[in-house]
Design a protein around this motif. Structure first.
Motif, PDB file in Angstrom:
ATOM      1  N   MET A   1       0.837  -1.170   0.000  1.00  0.00           N
ATOM      2  CA  MET A   1       0.000   0.000   0.000  1.00  0.00           C
ATOM      3  C   MET A   1       0.880   1.231   0.000  1.00  0.00           C
ATOM      4  O   MET A   1       1.803   1.361   0.790  1.00  0.00           O
ATOM      5  N   HIS A   2       0.603   2.161  -0.884  1.00  0.00           N
ATOM      6  CA  HIS A   2       1.390   3.382  -0.999  1.00  0.00           C
ATOM      7  C   HIS A   2       0.510   4.564  -0.639  1.00  0.00           C
ATOM      8  O   HIS A   2      -0.609   4.686  -1.109  1.00  0.00           O
ATOM      9  N   SER A   3       1.019   5.409   0.190  1.00  0.00           N
ATOM     10  CA  SER A   3       0.248   6.573   0.621  1.00  0.00           C
ATOM     11  C   SER A   3       0.723   7.805  -0.122  1.00  0.00           C
ATOM     12  O   SER A   3       1.916   8.021  -0.295  1.00  0.00           O
ATOM     13  N   ASP A   4      -0.214   8.611  -0.553  1.00  0.00           N
ATOM     14  CA  ASP A   4       0.117   9.869  -1.208  1.00  0.00           C
ATOM     15  C   ASP A   4       0.024  11.038  -0.245  1.00  0.00           C
ATOM     16  O   ASP A   4       0.048  12.178  -0.660  1.00  0.00           O
ATOM     17  N   THR A  19      13.281   7.255   6.637  1.00  0.00           N
ATOM     18  CA  THR A  19      12.283   7.159   5.577  1.00  0.00           C
ATOM     19  C   THR A  19      11.186   6.270   6.149  1.00  0.00           C
ATOM     20  O   THR A  19      11.403   5.552   7.139  1.00  0.00           O
ATOM     21  N   LEU A  20      10.035   6.292   5.543  1.00  0.00           N
ATOM     22  CA  LEU A  20       8.941   5.452   6.013  1.00  0.00           C
ATOM     23  C   LEU A  20       9.349   3.985   5.992  1.00  0.00           C
ATOM     24  O   LEU A  20       9.110   3.244   6.949  1.00  0.00           O
ATOM     25  N   GLU A  21      10.018   3.563   4.938  1.00  0.00           N
ATOM     26  CA  GLU A  21      10.429   2.158   4.818  1.00  0.00           C
ATOM     27  C   GLU A  21      11.483   1.788   5.860  1.00  0.00           C
ATOM     28  O   GLU A  21      11.450   0.695   6.420  1.00  0.00           O
ATOM     29  N   GLU A  22      12.425   2.679   6.146  1.00  0.00           N
ATOM     30  CA  GLU A  22      13.425   2.412   7.189  1.00  0.00           C
ATOM     31  C   GLU A  22      12.757   2.219   8.542  1.00  0.00           C
ATOM     32  O   GLU A  22      13.094   1.294   9.283  1.00  0.00           O
ATOM     33  N   PHE A  23      11.817   3.102   8.866  1.00  0.00           N
ATOM     34  CA  PHE A  23      11.099   3.014  10.134  1.00  0.00           C
ATOM     35  C   PHE A  23      10.298   1.714  10.211  1.00  0.00           C
ATOM     36  O   PHE A  23      10.359   0.990  11.202  1.00  0.00           O
ATOM     37  N   ARG A  24       9.580   1.387   9.150  1.00  0.00           N
ATOM     38  CA  ARG A  24       8.748   0.180   9.120  1.00  0.00           C
ATOM     39  C   ARG A  24       9.603  -1.069   9.294  1.00  0.00           C
ATOM     40  O   ARG A  24       9.304  -1.928  10.118  1.00  0.00           O
ATOM     41  N   SER A  25      10.696  -1.150   8.565  1.00  0.00           N
ATOM     42  CA  SER A  25      11.528  -2.351   8.647  1.00  0.00           C
ATOM     43  C   SER A  25      12.310  -2.422   9.955  1.00  0.00           C
ATOM     44  O   SER A  25      12.540  -3.509  10.479  1.00  0.00           O
ATOM     45  N   ARG A  26      12.704  -1.282  10.500  1.00  0.00           N
ATOM     46  CA  ARG A  26      13.461  -1.273  11.761  1.00  0.00           C
ATOM     47  C   ARG A  26      12.655  -1.894  12.894  1.00  0.00           C
ATOM     48  O   ARG A  26      13.193  -2.616  13.730  1.00  0.00           O
ATOM     49  N   TYR A  27      11.366  -1.620  12.936  1.00  0.00           N
ATOM     50  CA  TYR A  27      10.523  -2.112  14.023  1.00  0.00           C
ATOM     51  C   TYR A  27       9.580  -3.230  13.594  1.00  0.00           C
ATOM     52  O   TYR A  27       8.748  -3.659  14.379  1.00  0.00           O
ATOM     53  N   VAL A  33       0.294   0.630  10.053  1.00  0.00           N
ATOM     54  CA  VAL A  33       0.701   1.118  11.373  1.00  0.00           C
ATOM     55  C   VAL A  33       1.888   2.066  11.230  1.00  0.00           C
ATOM     56  O   VAL A  33       1.917   3.145  11.835  1.00  0.00           O
ATOM     57  N   ALA A  34       2.867   1.669  10.436  1.00  0.00           N
ATOM     58  CA  ALA A  34       4.060   2.503  10.235  1.00  0.00           C
ATOM     59  C   ALA A  34       3.679   3.852   9.625  1.00  0.00           C
ATOM     60  O   ALA A  34       4.161   4.896  10.075  1.00  0.00           O
ATOM     61  N   GLU A  35       2.806   3.842   8.629  1.00  0.00           N
ATOM     62  CA  GLU A  35       2.378   5.092   8.001  1.00  0.00           C
ATOM     63  C   GLU A  35       1.681   6.000   8.997  1.00  0.00           C
ATOM     64  O   GLU A  35       1.948   7.201   9.051  1.00  0.00           O
ATOM     65  N   SER A  36       0.796   5.441   9.787  1.00  0.00           N
ATOM     66  CA  SER A  36       0.061   6.237  10.763  1.00  0.00           C
ATOM     67  C   SER A  36       1.005   6.920  11.740  1.00  0.00           C
ATOM     68  O   SER A  36       0.911   8.131  11.976  1.00  0.00           O
ATOM     69  N   GLY A  42       6.159  12.366  12.622  1.00  0.00           N
ATOM     70  CA  GLY A  42       7.245  12.880  11.802  1.00  0.00           C
ATOM     71  C   GLY A  42       8.377  11.890  11.630  1.00  0.00           C
ATOM     72  O   GLY A  42       8.376  10.813  12.209  1.00  0.00           O
ATOM     73  N   PRO A  43       9.374  12.266  10.822  1.00  0.00           N
ATOM     74  CA  PRO A  43      10.460  11.340  10.472  1.00  0.00           C
ATOM     75  C   PRO A  43      11.636  11.323  11.450  1.00  0.00           C
ATOM     76  O   PRO A  43      12.587  10.579  11.230  1.00  0.00           O
TER      77      PRO A  43
END
Length: 70
Positions: A1-4, A19-27, A33-36, A42-43
């Motif tokens: 899912m990609h958010s605009d 980055t969103l992907e770094e945060f998502r994969s780190r945890y 959930v990561a996007e929210s 913030g980043p």
């Protein structure tokens, strides 16, 4: 899912930015959930790491071993 959704920083960035992907994969978070969390808080790596510590979530073992090899 990609958010605009557009991220707009309201205060100074503390620490490095994930980055969103770094945060998502780190945890090991699900994409939604990561996007929210990313768009609400913030980043900032410092702020997101503090948030995840408060939630008692630690970085994935894969990320920790990669960081040890640096």
């Amino acid at each position: 899912m990609h958010s605009d959704r557009h991220f707009e920083r309201r205060r100074a960035l503390r620490g490095n930015a994930y980055t969103l992907e770094e945060f998502r994969s780190r945890y090991g978070l699900h994409q939604d959930v990561a996007e929210s969390l990313f768009y609400r808080f913030g980043p900032s790596s410092i702020e997101l790491d503090i948030l995840m510590a408060a939630k008692k979530r630690v970085p994935s073992i894969h990320v920790i071993t990669q960081e040890m090899g640096r």
